[in-house]
Design a protein around this motif. Structure first.
Motif, PDB file in Angstrom:
ATOM      1  N   LEU A 109      39.170 -19.553  74.455  1.00 58.34           N
ATOM      2  CA  LEU A 109      38.976 -18.304  73.693  1.00 58.34           C
ATOM      3  C   LEU A 109      38.279 -17.220  74.512  1.00 58.34           C
ATOM      4  O   LEU A 109      37.268 -17.473  75.158  1.00 58.34           O
ATOM      5  N   ALA A 110      38.837 -16.019  74.468  1.00 55.23           N
ATOM      6  CA  ALA A 110      38.158 -14.816  74.970  1.00 55.23           C
ATOM      7  C   ALA A 110      38.003 -13.915  73.751  1.00 55.23           C
ATOM      8  O   ALA A 110      38.904 -13.159  73.411  1.00 55.23           O
ATOM      9  N   PRO A 111      36.865 -14.033  73.051  1.00 54.20           N
ATOM     10  CA  PRO A 111      36.782 -13.477  71.696  1.00 54.20           C
ATOM     11  C   PRO A 111      36.829 -11.953  71.622  1.00 54.20           C
ATOM     12  O   PRO A 111      37.084 -11.415  70.553  1.00 54.20           O
ATOM     13  N   ASN A 112      36.601 -11.281  72.721  1.00 57.52           N
ATOM     14  CA  ASN A 112      36.553  -9.819  72.669  1.00 57.52           C
ATOM     15  C   ASN A 112      37.825  -9.145  73.163  1.00 57.52           C
ATOM     16  O   ASN A 112      37.865  -7.946  73.403  1.00 57.52           O
ATOM     17  N   ARG A 113      38.858  -9.941  73.338  1.00 58.99           N
ATOM     18  CA  ARG A 113      40.138  -9.364  73.735  1.00 58.99           C
ATOM     19  C   ARG A 113      40.911  -8.899  72.507  1.00 58.99           C
ATOM     20  O   ARG A 113      40.676  -9.366  71.396  1.00 58.99           O
ATOM     21  N   PHE A 114      41.873  -8.045  72.743  1.00 61.53           N
ATOM     22  CA  PHE A 114      42.794  -7.627  71.702  1.00 61.53           C
ATOM     23  C   PHE A 114      43.328  -8.860  70.959  1.00 61.53           C
ATOM     24  O   PHE A 114      43.604  -9.881  71.622  1.00 61.53           O
ATOM     25  N   PRO A 115      43.476  -8.831  69.606  1.00 65.35           N
ATOM     26  CA  PRO A 115      43.313  -7.662  68.746  1.00 65.35           C
ATOM     27  C   PRO A 115      41.902  -7.422  68.240  1.00 65.35           C
ATOM     28  O   PRO A 115      41.730  -6.635  67.309  1.00 65.35           O
ATOM     29  N   ALA A 116      40.885  -8.102  68.822  1.00 65.63           N
ATOM     30  CA  ALA A 116      39.511  -7.710  68.489  1.00 65.63           C
ATOM     31  C   ALA A 116      39.376  -6.219  68.785  1.00 65.63           C
ATOM     32  O   ALA A 116      39.896  -5.739  69.787  1.00 65.63           O
ATOM     33  N   GLY A 117      38.694  -5.515  67.934  1.00 66.92           N
ATOM     34  CA  GLY A 117      38.540  -4.077  68.120  1.00 66.92           C
ATOM     35  C   GLY A 117      39.568  -3.271  67.369  1.00 66.92           C
ATOM     36  O   GLY A 117      39.411  -2.060  67.205  1.00 66.92           O
ATOM     37  N   ALA A 118      40.633  -3.936  66.915  1.00 67.41           N
ATOM     38  CA  ALA A 118      41.712  -3.212  66.244  1.00 67.41           C
ATOM     39  C   ALA A 118      41.845  -3.611  64.774  1.00 67.41           C
ATOM     40  O   ALA A 118      42.665  -3.073  64.053  1.00 67.41           O
ATOM     41  N   VAL A 119      41.032  -4.591  64.340  1.00 64.83           N
ATOM     42  CA  VAL A 119      41.130  -5.088  62.960  1.00 64.83           C
ATOM     43  C   VAL A 119      39.715  -5.096  62.366  1.00 64.83           C
ATOM     44  O   VAL A 119      38.789  -5.618  62.985  1.00 64.83           O
ATOM     45  N   ASP A 120      39.569  -4.519  61.164  1.00 67.88           N
ATOM     46  CA  ASP A 120      38.232  -4.405  60.569  1.00 67.88           C
ATOM     47  C   ASP A 120      37.575  -5.760  60.337  1.00 67.88           C
ATOM     48  O   ASP A 120      36.387  -5.927  60.567  1.00 67.88           O
ATOM     49  N   ASN A 121      38.383  -6.685  59.867  1.00 78.56           N
ATOM     50  CA  ASN A 121      37.823  -7.991  59.515  1.00 78.56           C
ATOM     51  C   ASN A 121      38.419  -9.024  60.481  1.00 78.56           C
ATOM     52  O   ASN A 121      39.601  -9.350  60.401  1.00 78.56           O
ATOM     53  N   TYR A 122      37.566  -9.498  61.401  1.00 79.64           N
ATOM     54  CA  TYR A 122      38.067 -10.304  62.521  1.00 79.64           C
ATOM     55  C   TYR A 122      37.120 -11.472  62.733  1.00 79.64           C
ATOM     56  O   TYR A 122      35.896 -11.310  62.756  1.00 79.64           O
ATOM     57  N   LEU A 123      37.681 -12.643  62.879  1.00 79.52           N
ATOM     58  CA  LEU A 123      36.861 -13.836  63.120  1.00 79.52           C
ATOM     59  C   LEU A 123      37.495 -14.672  64.226  1.00 79.52           C
ATOM     60  O   LEU A 123      38.694 -14.962  64.172  1.00 79.52           O
ATOM     61  N   ALA A 124      36.700 -15.027  65.233  1.00 76.78           N
ATOM     62  CA  ALA A 124      37.198 -15.876  66.336  1.00 76.78           C
ATOM     63  C   ALA A 124      36.270 -17.072  66.471  1.00 76.78           C
ATOM     64  O   ALA A 124      35.058 -16.920  66.643  1.00 76.78           O
ATOM     65  N   GLU A 125      36.831 -18.270  66.370  1.00 78.18           N
ATOM     66  CA  GLU A 125      36.054 -19.509  66.456  1.00 78.18           C
ATOM     67  C   GLU A 125      36.692 -20.445  67.474  1.00 78.18           C
ATOM     68  O   GLU A 125      37.909 -20.391  67.690  1.00 78.18           O
ATOM     69  N   ASP A 126      35.872 -21.313  68.023  1.00 79.70           N
ATOM     70  CA  ASP A 126      36.454 -22.285  68.949  1.00 79.70           C
ATOM     71  C   ASP A 126      35.737 -23.626  68.891  1.00 79.70           C
ATOM     72  O   ASP A 126      34.664 -23.749  68.292  1.00 79.70           O
ATOM     73  N   PHE A 127      36.351 -24.618  69.468  1.00 75.48           N
ATOM     74  CA  PHE A 127      35.761 -25.948  69.568  1.00 75.48           C
ATOM     75  C   PHE A 127      36.347 -26.635  70.800  1.00 75.48           C
ATOM     76  O   PHE A 127      37.380 -26.197  71.335  1.00 75.48           O
ATOM     77  N   THR A 128      35.660 -27.676  71.249  1.00 75.14           N
ATOM     78  CA  THR A 128      36.169 -28.444  72.393  1.00 75.14           C
ATOM     79  C   THR A 128      36.155 -29.932  72.049  1.00 75.14           C
ATOM     80  O   THR A 128      35.426 -30.367  71.155  1.00 75.14           O
TER      81      THR A 128
END
Lengths: 750, 155
Positions: free
Chosen positions: A506-525
């Protein structure tokens, strides 16, 4: 006019990067192709000259005017041995076709970041390379000013000639080189205006091509010295096993041509691993003999017993930061990996970025789309199998071969042998492919340990089977995407949860981050004992595939054109971004989309042909592709690829095109066929008969590469074209077949 | 061990090796001719392609004992100074990236043009699909083969 301090370049060189480059100003390079023969330009007797005056680490000139530019970073096919010297030559002001270019050894005195990876060699090295050329030119001008007793600012240069207009005096660089080498390095020099570039932006042919097409020794595996022995290793047959004992040592030692058989331990138990030290198969059996075929026969005859490797944990030293790793015991299966990733997607994960009120957006949505994407482990499969030459004596350690991170590996070797860095020399040979695999140079340490034991120069060679089954794979991943659309088909919520074995992509600050009001990025290993490593466009190679396939489905559900849909999001990110921490430039991204849209005639052909679109930003560059695909007799045929890239100033345009074409072909191959599966820890593929690679007949019929014209700092070309390919292919195949593809390799799901 | 007299690039060379030794390793280890590359060892990748009496042959699975009187041509013997039309076409199209597979690609291409001087795209695909290029230079290889085919002395 830029000025740079002396300090900024003295220890500056190239950097990491798989990259390539090129560049620049369209009016400078439009349509031009210079085809020159470097090797034919220099009389042979000068090639051996040792009378070079060193103006700095990059520029050396003899009194009889042989000009040599050192290329600091390893060359792995990404073209840096041509493009980096081009940048030096530009500021030095010489005829690029009349100079010698030489691969530098690992030389931490003169160069920093002398490695390749992450498409950074050109991007990070650009200014330093220009400074190297400009400073040397300035020293030559000052030498001429002294000799001619005229002001230095009255001395101009042109293609390796110094000129004083008022007196009419002329001198070749070589005539002033001895004096120039004595002049203190200038504190400040002027760099050229971009509009004045003569070399950057004009295509120069690969400087090693003459040798490549005539079969001259260039690669590490071609190394041969007097008295050299051949070594191979036998490693455990499964991930999760370790060496126990050699069972028939005496039999094998008696085989024809065999000198010795013994186990070696790559890292000592108390060694603190750093970035590129590998985790497994720490003990392997070395077989040493006088010829490759004899050693191969002994390798087949050798019987070794293995034990299960116990679980262990360690703290990797990442430049002072400790990174905890847990390596489980056991013999793993791909089916278990799939199950674990699916379970991970159902559990809470690490929240890496959250904007707005995602839960509420999904609650209020008119439509919710949810899709899951999967990708297997991949083997790198560089065409030149892993190998290294080593000659270890009490006085000196001489090494030579292909690797991407020599500085890191040298430190690991120094620790292992207990020999100081000053006694270790590493020569860098051309890499027969890198793709990240040669960042993990455990085989260099193996070669050195073997040489030390047998007290002779040794070339260690991996067989293809060793190369494919000894570990270091692209991680396996799974990602679940969710999108919320309102009644007007606006994207009001976006959620990605992604897991990797054992690394997160995950690169959480890449597009479409910044383009959607409600955005959630999660990860696990998920922990594993399968070794992984960087693989061309690490992690991005999966994230682009998943995200850009998903955006295509959102656009379809919303009834929007897939390019227009993304452009609308990017315009939002440009004009009114959500959050401040977005790691892409929406404006540059938009231009790439618009360029590929124009060049592919998207609007007029999208209803006629089966086109797939995808775009991605990573490694400082922006790339967008349109693939035109059809099914013939049940098999996909890629008729045409349109590619647009913003990599800033393009250093070597035709080579940059080559790199982009190659990235596209390679990515189509990985998306369609790439897969390394495991059964009880055993890699199920071990050579090209059961690991499918893309071949001539499966390549696209045509590829067009278009560069955005700008004067941004150049970025590397090794990776950017690669990540968006998978999704463009999947999206085009959907048009051609009506079937969405969620799991790689696509060939298993078509 | 056994002694063999081999016709390689127009010269006769003597070697004393195990009869099972693939000609690839005879060239690379015993005759100092590293232009022919090791890629897979099982005739799957084409990096080791040589000509045996003019036909493209994978040298990694061809034992020295099977060669007999056949003439071997390697990349080193294709021309004096890289001047074969196929080599020149490779230069013109700046084909290579890492370059490791290219000697095998060139040997397959020259054998193709010898038997089929004006190959179609499909002919090229068929003749070349045994040669893997991980860098993905296939399109340039195809263009270079077409350029060489258009050169009068491409044989």
């Amino acid at each position: 006019m830029k000025t740079q301090s002396r300090r900024s370049f003295l220890k500056a060189s190239a950097l990491s990067g798989g990259g390539f480059m090129l560049g620049l100003y369209q009016d400078v390079f439009a349509g031009q192709k210079i085809k020159s023969s470097i090797s034919n330009a220099i009389p042979v007797q000068f090639l051996e000259s040792s009378n070079f005056n060193e103006l700095n680490g990059f520029v050396k000139i003899t009194a009889d005017n042989v000009i040599k530019i050192m290329s600091p970073n390893p060359e792995g096919g990404q073209g840096v041995k041509t493009s980096m010297p081009m940048i030096v030559a530009e500021e030095l002001d010489v005829d690029f076709t009349k100079i010698i270019i030489e691969q530098a050894d690992l030389d931490t005195k003169h160069f920093t970041r002398q490695f390749i990876g992450g498409s950074q060699a050109i991007h990070q090295g650009y200014t330093a390379l220009r400074m190297a050329g400009a400073t040397a030119r300035q020293m030559l001008r000052e030498a001429a000013a002294q000799k001619w007793n005229v002001p230095v600012n009255e001395i101009s240069t042109e293609l390796g000639v110094l000129y004083h207009k008022n007196s009419g005096k002329l001198a070749k660089y070589g005539e002033m080189a001895t004096t120039a080498a004595q002049i203190p390095v200038p504190r400040d020099v002027k760099l050229k205006e971009i509009k004045d570039f003569k070399i950057i932006g004009k295509s120069q042919r690969n400087v090693d091509l003459d040798k490549i097409v005539s079969g001259k020794p260039l690669f590490g595996i071609d190394t041969k010295v007097d008295g050299m022995l051949i070594a191979m290793i036998v490693h455990p047959p499964a991930m999760g096993l370790k060496f126990k004992a050699v069972q028939n040592e005496s039999v094998v030692k008696k085989m024809k041509g065999i000198k010795d058989v013994f186990p070696i331990k790559i890292f000592n138990d108390d060694y603190e691993k750093t970035f590129f030290d590998t985790n497994q198969f720490n003990e392997v059996v070395a077989i040493v003999g006088s010829s490759t075929w004899e050693v191969m026969q002994a390798k087949k005859a050798l019987k070794v017993s293995w034990d299960e490797q116990a679980a262990f944990s360690q703290n990797r030293n990442m430049n002072g930061r400790k990174m905890a790793e847990k390596i489980p015991t056991g013999l793993e299966n791909s089916t278990d990996h799939t199950t674990k990733l699916a379970e991970g997607l159902l559990k809470p994960a690490n929240i890496r970025r959250k904007d707005g009120d995602v839960e509420n957006a999904f609650k209020n949505a008119s439509k919710v789309i949810e899709r899951t994407y999967n990708a297997p482990f991949l083997a790198h499969n560089c065409m030149e199998p892993m190998n290294f030459f080593a000659h270890v004596t009490d006085e000196k350690v001489s090494l030579s071969g292909p690797l991407q991170k020599p500085e890191f590996t040298e430190q690991a070797l120094s620790t292992r042998l207990g020999i100081p860095l000053e006694k270790i020399d590493i020569k860098l040979t051309r890499l027969g492919g890198g793709f990240g695999r040669r960042s993990y140079a455990h085989w260099l340490i193996e070669a050195a340990l073997i040489s030390q034991k047998v007290k002779a120069p040794v070339k260690l060679i991996y067989t293809r089977e060793d190369d494919m089954t000894a570990g270091i794979y692209r991680p396996s991943y799974s990602a679940k995407y969710r999108a919320a659309l309102d009644a007007n088909n606006n994207l009001i919520g976006f959620h990605v949860k992604v897991g990797g074995i054992p690394q997160t992509p995950l690169a959480p600050n890449r597009f479409p981050a910044g383009a959607v009001d409600n955005y959630l990025a999660e990860d696990f290993t998920i922990d594993t004992n399968i070794t992984v490593g960087s693989y061309r466009a690490p992690h991005s190679n999966f994230m682009a595939a998943a995200e850009q396939s998903f955006l295509d489905e959102i656009a379809e559900t919303a009834g929007k054109d897939p390019i227009t849909f993304r452009l609308d999001l990017l315009k939002r990110a440009k004009d009114n971004p959500v959050g401040k921490n977005n790691d892409y430039d929406a404006n540059r991204f938009i231009k790439v989309l618009e360029l590929v849209k124009e060049k592919s005639n998207w609007e007029s052909t999208k209803s006629l042909k089966k086109l797939g679109f995808s775009a991605y930003f990573c490694h400082d560059s922006y790339a967008a592709h349109v693939l035109d695909v059809e099914m013939k007799e049940g098999l996909p045929v890629v008729n045409k690829v349109f590619c647009a890239i913003d990599c800033g100033i393009v250093i070597n345009p035709d080579a940059a095109k080559n790199m982009s074409e190659g990235g596209i072909v390679d990515a189509i191959g990985a998306a369609m066929y790439g897969k390394m599966a495991f059964s009880k820890g055993v890699p199920e593929s071990n050579n090209f008969h059961n690991y499918r690679m893309i071949r001539h007949n499966e390549a696209p019929k045509a590829i067009e590469i278009h560069f955005v014209e700008n004067t941004e700092k150049p970025t590397g070309m090794g990776e950017p074209a690669y990540p968006p390919v998978h999704a463009a292919l999947a999206n085009a195949l959907y048009k051609a077949t009506g079937k969405r593809l969620y799991s790689q390799p696509f060939s298993e799901n078509l | 061990m056994a002694k063999y007299s081999l016709k390689i690039n127009g010269k006769t060379q003597q070697v004393d090796v195990d009869p099972s030794t693939p000609i690839l390793w005879v060239l690379r280890d015993h005759l100092n001719m590293p232009g022919t590359k090791f890629g897979c060892g099982m005739a799957q990748c084409g990096a080791c392609t040589i000509h045996l009496d003019g036909n493209a042959t994978r040298s990694c699975v061809l034992p020295v004992s099977a060669i007999g009187k056949s003439a071997i041509t390697t990349i080193e013997g294709l021309s004096e100074n890289g001047t074969h039309p196929v080599q020149k076409a490779w230069l013109e199209h700046d084909v290579a990236q890492c370059g490791y597979c290219q000697s095998g690609q060139i040997m397959s291409a020259t054998a193709l043009l010898k038997s089929n001087p004006k190959p179609t795209d499909e002919d090229i695909d068929n003749a070349m699909s045994g040669n893997i290029c991980r860098c993905g230079t296939y399109l340039r290889i195809k263009e270079a083969i077409k350029t060489a085919a258009n050169t009068s002395n491409a044989k």
